[in-house]
Design an enzyme around this catalytic site. Structure first.
Site, short mmCIF file in Angstrom:
data_model
loop_
_atom_site.label_atom_id
_atom_site.label_comp_id
_atom_site.label_asym_id
_atom_site.label_seq_id
_atom_site.Cartn_x
_atom_site.Cartn_y
_atom_site.Cartn_z
N ARG A 1 32.58 55.05 44.33
CA ARG A 1 32.20 56.29 45.03
C ARG A 1 33.37 57.25 45.24
O ARG A 1 33.16 58.43 45.44
CB ARG A 1 31.59 55.95 46.40
CG ARG A 1 30.21 55.31 46.31
CD ARG A 1 29.64 55.11 47.70
NE ARG A 1 30.51 54.27 48.51
CZ ARG A 1 30.30 54.01 49.80
NH1 ARG A 1 29.27 54.55 50.44
NH2 ARG A 1 31.11 53.22 50.47
N LYS B 1 31.70 35.41 43.40
CA LYS B 1 31.10 34.67 44.49
C LYS B 1 31.16 35.52 45.76
O LYS B 1 31.98 36.45 45.82
CB LYS B 1 31.82 33.33 44.69
CG LYS B 1 33.17 33.40 45.42
CD LYS B 1 33.69 32.03 45.66
CE LYS B 1 34.96 32.05 46.49
NZ LYS B 1 34.77 32.35 47.90
N ASP C 1 34.03 31.58 39.21
CA ASP C 1 34.75 30.90 40.29
C ASP C 1 36.21 30.86 39.84
O ASP C 1 36.57 30.09 38.95
CB ASP C 1 34.21 29.49 40.51
CG ASP C 1 34.90 28.76 41.67
OD1 ASP C 1 35.98 29.21 42.08
OD2 ASP C 1 34.35 27.76 42.15
N HIS C 2 37.04 31.71 40.44
CA HIS C 2 38.39 31.88 39.92
C HIS C 2 39.18 30.58 39.96
O HIS C 2 40.16 30.41 39.22
CB HIS C 2 39.14 32.97 40.71
CG HIS C 2 39.56 32.56 42.08
ND1 HIS C 2 38.77 32.74 43.18
CD2 HIS C 2 40.69 31.96 42.53
CE1 HIS C 2 39.39 32.29 44.26
NE2 HIS C 2 40.56 31.81 43.89
N LYS D 1 42.41 28.28 36.99
CA LYS D 1 43.77 27.80 37.21
C LYS D 1 44.13 26.75 36.17
O LYS D 1 43.36 25.84 35.86
CB LYS D 1 43.90 27.21 38.62
CG LYS D 1 43.73 28.23 39.74
CD LYS D 1 43.87 27.57 41.09
CE LYS D 1 43.72 28.58 42.23
NZ LYS D 1 44.81 29.56 42.25
N GLU E 1 45.02 26.09 53.98
CA GLU E 1 45.70 27.38 54.05
C GLU E 1 46.36 27.53 55.41
O GLU E 1 45.78 27.14 56.44
CB GLU E 1 44.71 28.54 53.87
CG GLU E 1 43.98 28.59 52.55
CD GLU E 1 43.00 29.75 52.51
OE1 GLU E 1 43.44 30.88 52.24
OE2 GLU E 1 41.81 29.53 52.78
N ASP F 1 32.28 29.27 52.07
CA ASP F 1 33.36 30.01 51.43
C ASP F 1 34.17 29.16 50.46
O ASP F 1 34.61 29.65 49.41
CB ASP F 1 34.30 30.59 52.50
CG ASP F 1 35.39 31.46 51.91
OD1 ASP F 1 35.06 32.34 51.09
OD2 ASP F 1 36.57 31.26 52.26
N HIS G 1 34.67 25.92 45.34
CA HIS G 1 35.95 25.43 44.84
C HIS G 1 36.03 23.90 44.90
O HIS G 1 36.37 23.24 43.92
CB HIS G 1 37.10 26.02 45.65
CG HIS G 1 37.19 27.51 45.58
ND1 HIS G 1 36.63 28.24 44.56
CD2 HIS G 1 37.78 28.41 46.39
CE1 HIS G 1 36.88 29.53 44.75
NE2 HIS G 1 37.57 29.66 45.86
N LYS H 1 41.34 26.91 57.43
CA LYS H 1 42.29 27.98 57.71
C LYS H 1 43.25 27.53 58.81
O LYS H 1 42.94 26.67 59.63
CB LYS H 1 41.54 29.23 58.19
CG LYS H 1 40.56 29.81 57.18
CD LYS H 1 41.27 30.64 56.16
CE LYS H 1 40.31 31.43 55.30
NZ LYS H 1 41.00 32.21 54.26
#
Length: 515
Positions: free
Chosen positions: A61, A169, A198-199, A203, A237, A256, A261, A361
């Protein structure tokens, strides 16, 4: 003289030539495009991995022109790409293939304008071979694809060329919504045209799981319930939710991270050998594995699955707030920032072996690893003279950071006493192959352009993963958090997770620290 032999093989279609094509990025002004997609495309261009010719068209946009969008993208590649960044000459050659189309994604006029830009291409291949990348809100996936279909830009059976759709995702938020989205998309495109990304699967270290297992007979013959006592998969993380709190309040750690993953890593670690390295053979085995995961009733899930939420604490020497104190988080939120689960696979190879998954997290360290712990040896020989008794052998696959593989075994401590101590043999990617490995999005974009679906998720795979996630959530649905489910930031998780794993006489393995 030592002889070095490098064996070369590919997973899936590998380096299949990519035909000239156009790449259309929906959500072109978004964070994903700046941080990941455009740096990946530029690095593919540098490496000669993009076709000649190609075009990139961004759709969003914001009131960019071709030139102003190119300027923003160069700054993004300079910041988020590999140093030293693009030279003037390289960027000019790359930028000449970049164009911008302004419009709202819910307006048919946007797609008419896009069709016009595509028709400006100098060849039929650029007009009809198109990769549409949906870096948009998940709620827009179906709408964008329907508009593309109505405008004639995508067909389930194209008359000319090929069209493919890449979607990010999350693909749905539970099994019912994932099925509904699959049904909607199936009205406009075929399954072969859909590339659900799915990144994590891009890897290098995740791809290496298959290589490690199936090209090394010494390990594959031990890869079963007879030799292995337990498996632990950790993705932790130190970061909090940051500016993703709005999304996280709807998703939580299970949706998530675990649903995609961790279950993908689990499938690669435990699946049966595929009959070939073709995409469908590999994806067939992953689906069979996911379908073997034991489904829990709500009462069973409450015993085998633990959630948690971080409170205020210290991470890397600095004070950080509780999740409930983060911006855009409800003060009474019960959303999980941590989840741990004990799973069982009801198949011949893994019957009775507990597999522990955990992610969260604000944990003590940012690390992703898989630990395969073998059964302890009988202590008859050493019980009387060795204290403590020798530790079980273990293989650790470090996915990030400092990617590598470690084998733990016991050795005798030098001296007159008979004492054993665990020692490690460690393979380090950086030391063996050099520091550079391609970013996940480079591999995934290259595969999507080539039509290689090996590292993308199939419909039945997505639905099998959501079926697992839904039954795991049932253990705490509509139940408030208890004291044992909170954990201070900077720790390894809530007390409830320690209680859960201790029920079978196990403890959490603290991820291997490699400075």
């Amino acid at each position: 003289m030592e002889e070095s032999l490098i064996s070369s093989c590919v997973i899936g279609q590998g380096q299949q030539p990519v035909q000239p094509c156009s790449i259309v990025l929906f959500g072109a002004s978004g964070d994903l495009t700046r941080r990941k997609l455009m740096p990946a495309l530029f690095h593919l261009f540098q490496a000669g991995q993009l076709p000649d010719p190609f075009r990139i068209i961004g759709v969003a946009r914001r009131p960019y022109t071709d030139d102003s969008w190119r300027e923003e993208l160069r700054a993004a590649v300079q910041k988020h790409g590999r140093p030293p960044g693009p030279s003037d000459q390289e960027w000019e050659r790359f930028a000449a293939r970049i164009f911008y189309c302004r419009g709202d994604l819910d307006e048919p006029e946007t797609y008419r304008l896009l069709a016009g830009r595509l028709q400006e291409a100098e060849s039929d291949e650029l007009r009809h071979n198109i990769l549409f990348y949906l870096a948009t809100r998940p709620s827009q996936f179906a709408e964008v694809v329907e508009h593309l279909h109505r405008q004639g830009l995508v067909q389930s059976r194209p008359d000319k060329g090929w069209q493919r759709i890449v979607v990010e995702k999350p693909f749905g938020h539970d099994l019912a919504s994932a099925r509904a989205l699959n049904e909607t998309l199936a009205r406009f495109v075929s399954e072969e045209q859909l590339f659900r990304i799915d990144h994590y699967l891009g890897k290098e270290t995740v791809q290496n799981i298959m290589m490690f297992r199936f090209s090394n007979a010494a390990f594959e013959r031990l890869w079963n319930r007879d030799a292995i006592e337990q498996i632990q998969i950790t993705v932790s993380e130190t970061a909090g939710v940051g500016d993703r709190a709005g999304y996280y309040e709807e998703a939580g750690a299970l949706r998530d991270m675990l649903q995609n993953h961790l279950l993908q890593v689990l499938a690669l670690v435990t699946m049966e050998p595929p009959v070939s390295l073709e995409a469908e053979s590999i994806r067939d085995e992953k689906v069979k594995l996911l379908r073997s995961v034991r489904r829990y009733t709500p009462d069973q899930a409450a015993r085998h699955v633990v959630r948690g939420q971080y409170t205020a604490g210290q991470v890397d020497g600095r004070a950080v707030p509780a999740y409930r104190e983060e911006p855009r988080v409800r003060p009474d939120s019960c959303v999980e920032t941590y989840v741990a689960a004990r799973l069982f696979l009801d198949n011949w190879r893994w019957s009775g072996v507990p597999i522990y998954l955990r992610t969260g997290k604000r944990l003590a360290r940012t690390v992703s690893e898989v630990r395969i712990q073998f059964r302890p040896t009988p202590h008859v020989l050493f019980a009387a003279q060795c204290s403590p008794t020798p530790a079980p052998n273990a293989v650790t696959l470090r996915l990030q950071p400092r990617e590598g593989i470690s084998l733990r075994f016991n050795g005798k401590v030098p001296g007159l006493d008979l004492r054993a101590r665990p020692v490690r043999m460690h393979f380090d990617y950086n030391a063996e192959f050099g520091a550079y490995t391609p970013e996940a999005y480079e591999r995934l974009l290259r595969d999507a352009l080539a039509g290689d679906a090996t590292l993308f998720l199939r419909r039945d795979e997505i639905e099998a993963a959501w079926a697992i996630a839904d039954c795991l959530r049932a253990g705490w649905e509509d139940r408030p958090l208890t004291d044992s489910e909170f954990y201070p930031a900077g720790s390894w998780g809530p007390p409830a997770a320690d209680t859960m794993i201790a029920a079978m006489g196990h403890t959490w393995h603290e991820p291997l620290w490699i400075p």
